[in-house]
Design an enzyme around this catalytic site. Structure first.
Site, PDB file in Angstrom:
ATOM      1  N   SER A   1      22.892  43.389  38.053  1.00 33.63           N
ATOM      2  CA  SER A   1      21.484  43.644  38.408  1.00 33.63           C
ATOM      3  C   SER A   1      21.254  45.103  38.805  1.00 33.63           C
ATOM      4  O   SER A   1      20.279  45.727  38.375  1.00 33.63           O
ATOM      5  CB  SER A   1      21.020  42.694  39.507  1.00 33.63           C
TER       6      SER A   1
ATOM      7  N   HIS B   1      26.319  35.614  37.946  1.00 33.10           N
ATOM      8  CA  HIS B   1      25.884  36.595  38.953  1.00 33.10           C
ATOM      9  C   HIS B   1      25.074  35.835  40.013  1.00 33.10           C
ATOM     10  O   HIS B   1      25.586  34.927  40.643  1.00 33.10           O
ATOM     11  CB  HIS B   1      25.081  37.679  38.210  1.00 33.10           C
TER      12      HIS B   1
ATOM     13  N   HIS C   1      35.747  37.259  42.271  1.00 31.16           N
ATOM     14  CA  HIS C   1      34.830  38.403  42.236  1.00 31.16           C
ATOM     15  C   HIS C   1      35.387  39.466  41.300  1.00 31.16           C
ATOM     16  O   HIS C   1      36.607  39.609  41.190  1.00 31.16           O
ATOM     17  CB  HIS C   1      34.645  39.005  43.636  1.00 31.16           C
TER      18      HIS C   1
ATOM     19  N   ARG D   1      30.484  39.004  53.681  1.00 33.86           N
ATOM     20  CA  ARG D   1      29.171  38.366  53.756  1.00 33.86           C
ATOM     21  C   ARG D   1      29.356  36.850  53.898  1.00 33.86           C
ATOM     22  O   ARG D   1      28.602  36.177  54.598  1.00 33.86           O
ATOM     23  CB  ARG D   1      28.346  38.718  52.507  1.00 33.86           C
TER      24      ARG D   1
ATOM     25  N   ASP E   1      28.185  33.813  47.675  1.00 32.78           N
ATOM     26  CA  ASP E   1      27.446  32.612  47.275  1.00 32.78           C
ATOM     27  C   ASP E   1      28.094  31.308  47.757  1.00 32.78           C
ATOM     28  O   ASP E   1      27.465  30.252  47.725  1.00 32.78           O
ATOM     29  CB  ASP E   1      27.309  32.565  45.747  1.00 32.78           C
TER      30      ASP E   1
END
Ligand code: HAX
Length: 425
Positions: free
Chosen positions: A233, A263, A309, A318, A364
């Site tokens: 992105s 993604h 990843h 995160r 995620d």
């Protein structure tokens, strides 16, 4: 806007000078070489672009302007945007100023709602969100100023203007998409006195008696804001903006990439997987059951969403931040407990499987359980939340690129014939 704009105006001449001198002295030095496997392999690890807003060292995870994301979890998203753009956290007045800018600009043009209403009722929320952004291109100050003939050194000013206008409206649009797409009733008008994240939480219409959903929303918006320049992105929006397409074109383009399952869409897949586990075992499974379920997923040729990843080689900080929030606010929730258990089992399975270079969770893996806990149960909406946040990263990268006068992107591609000829194959 005065403060952010003034701050940038102060910084930009010095930064331009710094890069000019750096290039004059060191421009010919090599920083990367490319193997044929990298040319075919999605350009993994090829260092060929600049992004100063954030970086992702494989062994540490996200640093925003050098600050580990784990140290920024108590900040407002607006502070992160200021930090991304300027390299400094805002003073109290500067933050208030930026929050007022967002509040003053948050109204969405009426035609946006009409376009969204005309779309098929089963449209994906990401398609609705990205369409809304694109249709607002008509509002672009950059395009108008460019058509009038502005100097290259001024490009960053209308780019900043467009980005502020756009970011201010995103929570309003995103919440409107949620309520329209999932039959939640009339749109909820923004409250002028709420901050960006709390206003988004409020406009979604989720019951929030103790304010914890708003707190989680601020955290969510902080954690997803930026992830250096090479991800799909960020790179897409940067590339589109490098053609001097305005922020509406470029952000919409970047978010179309975020909508892919490898993604940003992975967050919708993650919770789906966790809910399947919950359903199959009628609650939290045993370690053995979960291990078997993970193997069944891999053996059926699927990936385990939320794990692995392209850059990271450790647990995503995160993910760690979401986990800490979950442990504090919903430790008894079985969905959160499954997510927590997955963390103790799946890395071992992936290591044994031997394919994924990184067996650890990414952002995620944890976020969906938190959203689900607060009643946001429509998985296909999750990437829109990600998008509202990631737009801050794209916008800050574009503002910096226009300020520094970076040129249009044009890497050189090669044919297989040419590559074979290079190595005598
Ligand atoms: N489960 C099973 N297999 C996996 C895997 C996982 N979670 N992660 C990687 N692999 C596999 C890859 O599919 C690849 O297999 P092939 O050689 O058969 O193609 C192999 O391991 C090597 O891949 P890699 O080099 O470790 O990873 P990539 O850089 O190619 O891909 C991905 C990175 C994130 C796309 C990948 O790990 C993946 O598909 N993960 C699951 C989906 C996911 O969580 N995506 C979200 C990423 C975070 C993000 O960008 N959010 O927006």
């Amino acid at each position: 806007m005065a403060s952010l704009k003034e701050k940038l105006a102060q910084q930009i001449p010095g930064l331009r000078e710094e890069i000019k001198n750096f290039l004059a002295e060191h421009g010919d030095k090599e920083i990367s070489s490319v193997k044929i496997s990298q040319a075919y392999g999605g350009m993994r690890g090829v260092r060929a672009m600049v992004c100063d807003t954030s970086e992702v060292p494989p062994d540490k995870g996200l640093l925003i302007r050098g600050i580990p994301i784990g140290e920024l979890t108590e900040k407002y998203p607006e502070e992160i945007f200021y930090l991304l753009c300027t390299g400094e956290l805002p003073a109290k007045d500067d933050l208030a100023d930026l929050q007022k800018e967002f509040s003053d600009r948050c109204e969405v043009p009426g035609y946006v709602w009409k376009v969204l209403e005309a779309m098929p009722s089963e449209s994906h929320p990401m398609c609705m969100f990205n369409t809304a952004i694109l249709v607002m291109e008509n509002e672009s100050v950059f395009r108008k100023r460019y058509d009038e003939g502005m100097k290259k050194t001024e490009y960053w000013e209308p780019m900043l203007e467009d980005c502020l206008n756009l970011l201010a409206k995103l929570p309003n649009i995103a919440a409107g998409v949620y309520r329209m797409r999932f039959g939640k009733g009339k749109r909820i008008e923004p409250k002028k006195d709420l901050d960006w994240g709390a206003n988004y939480a409020y406009m979604l219409g989720v019951d929030d008696p103790d304010g914890n959903f708003a707190k989680m929303m601020r955290l969510y918006l902080v954690l997803h804001s930026d992830h250096e320049g090479g991800n799909v992105s960020a790179h897409t929006s940067h590339c589109v903006a490098s053609a001097l397409s305005d922020a509406y074109y470029a952000v919409s383009a970047g978010l179309n990439g975020l909508a892919g399952p490898l993604h940003g869409l992975a967050n919708q897949e993650c919770l789906k997987w966790v809910i399947e586990v919950h359903k199959k075992f009628k609650g939290v499974p045993t370690d053995e059951q979960l291990k078997q379920f993970a193997w069944d997923t891999l053996n059926s040729g699927k990936v385990i969403p939320g794990y692995g990843h392209a850059v990271l080689r450790v647990t995503d900080p995160r993910y760690t931040a979401f986990r800490a929030f979950g442990q504090k606010h919903m430790a008894d929730d079985p969905i959160f407990q499954i997510v927590d258990k997955v963390y103790t089992i799946v890395p071992g399975v992936l290591k044994e499987h031997g394919k994924a270079k990184n067996p650890w969770p990414n952002v995620d893996a944890g976020s969906g359980a938190l959203l689900y806990h607060y009643g946001l149960k429509e998985f296909s909406y999750y990437t829109v939340l990600f998008s509202v946040s990631r737009a801050m990263g794209m916008c800050s990268q574009m503002i910096v690129s226009r300020a520094m006068g970076y040129p249009i992107e044009r890497p050189k591609s090669s044919t297989t014939k040419w590559l074979k000829a290079q190595v005598g194959a």
